[in-house]
Design an enzyme around this catalytic site. Sequence first.
Site, PDB file in Angstrom:
ATOM      1  N   ASP A  15     -13.317  -6.141   6.979  1.00 50.95           N
ATOM      2  CA  ASP A  15     -11.791  -6.060   5.479  1.00 50.95           C
ATOM      3  C   ASP A  15     -12.532  -4.298   5.119  1.00 50.95           C
ATOM      4  O   ASP A  15     -11.814  -3.839   4.802  1.00 50.95           O
ATOM      5  CB  ASP A  15     -11.984  -7.205   5.069  1.00 50.95           C
ATOM      6  CG  ASP A  15     -11.834  -6.603   3.462  1.00 50.95           C
ATOM      7  OD1 ASP A  15     -10.218  -6.338   3.560  1.00 50.95           O
ATOM      8  OD2 ASP A  15     -11.960  -7.283   2.622  1.00 50.95           O
TER       9      ASP A  15
ATOM     10  N   LYS B   8      -6.507   1.775   7.919  1.00 48.08           N
ATOM     11  CA  LYS B   8      -7.784   1.431   8.589  1.00 48.08           C
ATOM     12  C   LYS B   8      -7.367  -0.321   9.083  1.00 48.08           C
ATOM     13  O   LYS B   8      -6.165  -0.748   8.160  1.00 48.08           O
ATOM     14  CB  LYS B   8      -9.030   1.440   7.847  1.00 48.08           C
ATOM     15  CG  LYS B   8      -9.189   0.536   6.702  1.00 48.08           C
ATOM     16  CD  LYS B   8      -9.005  -0.637   6.701  1.00 48.08           C
ATOM     17  CE  LYS B   8      -9.081  -1.053   4.938  1.00 48.08           C
ATOM     18  NZ  LYS B   8      -8.995  -2.683   4.997  1.00 48.08           N
TER      19      LYS B   8
ATOM     20  N   HIS C 294      -0.630  -1.773  14.768  1.00 47.12           N
ATOM     21  CA  HIS C 294      -1.578   0.085  14.219  1.00 47.12           C
ATOM     22  C   HIS C 294      -1.880   0.844  15.376  1.00 47.12           C
ATOM     23  O   HIS C 294      -1.188   2.054  15.900  1.00 47.12           O
ATOM     24  CB  HIS C 294      -3.092  -0.302  13.516  1.00 47.12           C
ATOM     25  CG  HIS C 294      -3.292  -0.794  11.928  1.00 47.12           C
ATOM     26  ND1 HIS C 294      -4.267  -0.632  10.972  1.00 47.12           N
ATOM     27  CD2 HIS C 294      -2.110  -0.276  11.154  1.00 47.12           C
ATOM     28  CE1 HIS C 294      -4.018  -0.571  10.346  1.00 47.12           C
ATOM     29  NE2 HIS C 294      -2.777  -0.856  10.115  1.00 47.12           N
TER      30      HIS C 294
ATOM     31  N   ILE D  58       0.435  -1.506   0.308  1.00 46.21           N
ATOM     32  CA  ILE D  58       0.473  -0.104   0.100  1.00 46.21           C
ATOM     33  C   ILE D  58       0.914   1.154  -0.297  1.00 46.21           C
ATOM     34  O   ILE D  58       0.720   1.913  -0.263  1.00 46.21           O
ATOM     35  CB  ILE D  58      -0.726  -0.003   1.087  1.00 46.21           C
ATOM     36  CG1 ILE D  58      -1.923   0.857   1.155  1.00 46.21           C
ATOM     37  CG2 ILE D  58      -0.265   0.236   2.528  1.00 46.21           C
ATOM     38  CD1 ILE D  58      -2.838   0.723  -0.169  1.00 46.21           C
TER      39      ILE D  58
END
Length: 367
Positions: A183, A101, A83, A18
């Site tokens: 997801d 996220k 995270h 990403i």
Amino acid sequence: MGEPVKPLRVGMVGAGKISGAYLATLARLDDVRLTAVTDLDPDRAKQAALHAGGDVFVAGSVAELVGRDDVDAVLNLTVPAAHAGVALVALLAGKHVYGEKPLAAGRAEAESVLAAARAGGLRVGCAPDTVLGTGTQTARKAVDDGLIGVPVAATAFMTTPGHEAWHPDPEFYYQPGGGPLLDMGPYYLSALVHLLGPVVRVTGASSRPRGERTIGSGPRAGQTFPVEVDTHVTGVLEHAGGALSTLVMSFDIHAARLPRIEVHGTEGSLSVPDPNRFDGPVEIHREGTWQPLPVSAGYRDGGRGTGLADLAAALADGRPHRASADLAAHVLDVMLTLLDSAEGRTGLPVTSTCERPALVAGAAPAP
């Protein structure tokens, strides 16, 4: 923290797949500059630094990165389980945070991040920022302008037969912390909060039609693996303003012609584009036919990292940023409460809330 630095100097933690999308966006932003990067794989961090160009420092650890004077904010692109931990390290070092996220794996971790940010007077932002693009924001402006009257209902559908058909290592989608809701739900629920406001109550149901799946591509094609979470989740969300949203998130639907999101009001209906994209057509139905709406709000030509740019601009302007941790924590709570509701076979209140983010007025490039 004193006066905000312009451009906002960013240290990136995590240089996985990403990161390429973020690097592409950061390269064209004036008010955000990448200054450092780290990854568990040093070679991957070096490649990201080379891709970014300029004088990007490759740090040997998160601690080294957050300790640098030329890092004002941390871009947290680690795996979901990490995270909250990375965010806390950054916040305790006095750095702002923007992350992928979900905000955290659970409610307690999310609250710890929010508490650390409050204690330090720091900002925390969280993806998805796709909802700041012209698609969702043009629809949001139509709702705010009363073009469909009073919002009554919405539908949100994410349907797929499952990611194992194309992903060479799909097991994590079917393990605790995975599933279609966790997801993809953040995209749809963030859009619904932008459109209709926070959620106060949910009623859910879920199922797991298959106990195992088969990998369809890559070197492990043909191997089977167990399914450990429900793969079809549906529910009704009651928004604070009274509108009811019907949600379907599924890894069990072979094919469908369902819309991504629609919003229905007392005087008309809106067709809203895929919330996993920044743009897309918005259509309104008021007088017998669907008609396109011109782009009227949102960041044009958005990409992953637009939310970070909005955070940087918000720091400079002294205003709330839109892709906020409060919104992300509320969305996480809504998803977990919906799963609790499905398991308990009963409706449940959502105890968290958030402010409806401000409209991205007009249609301009990311700041």
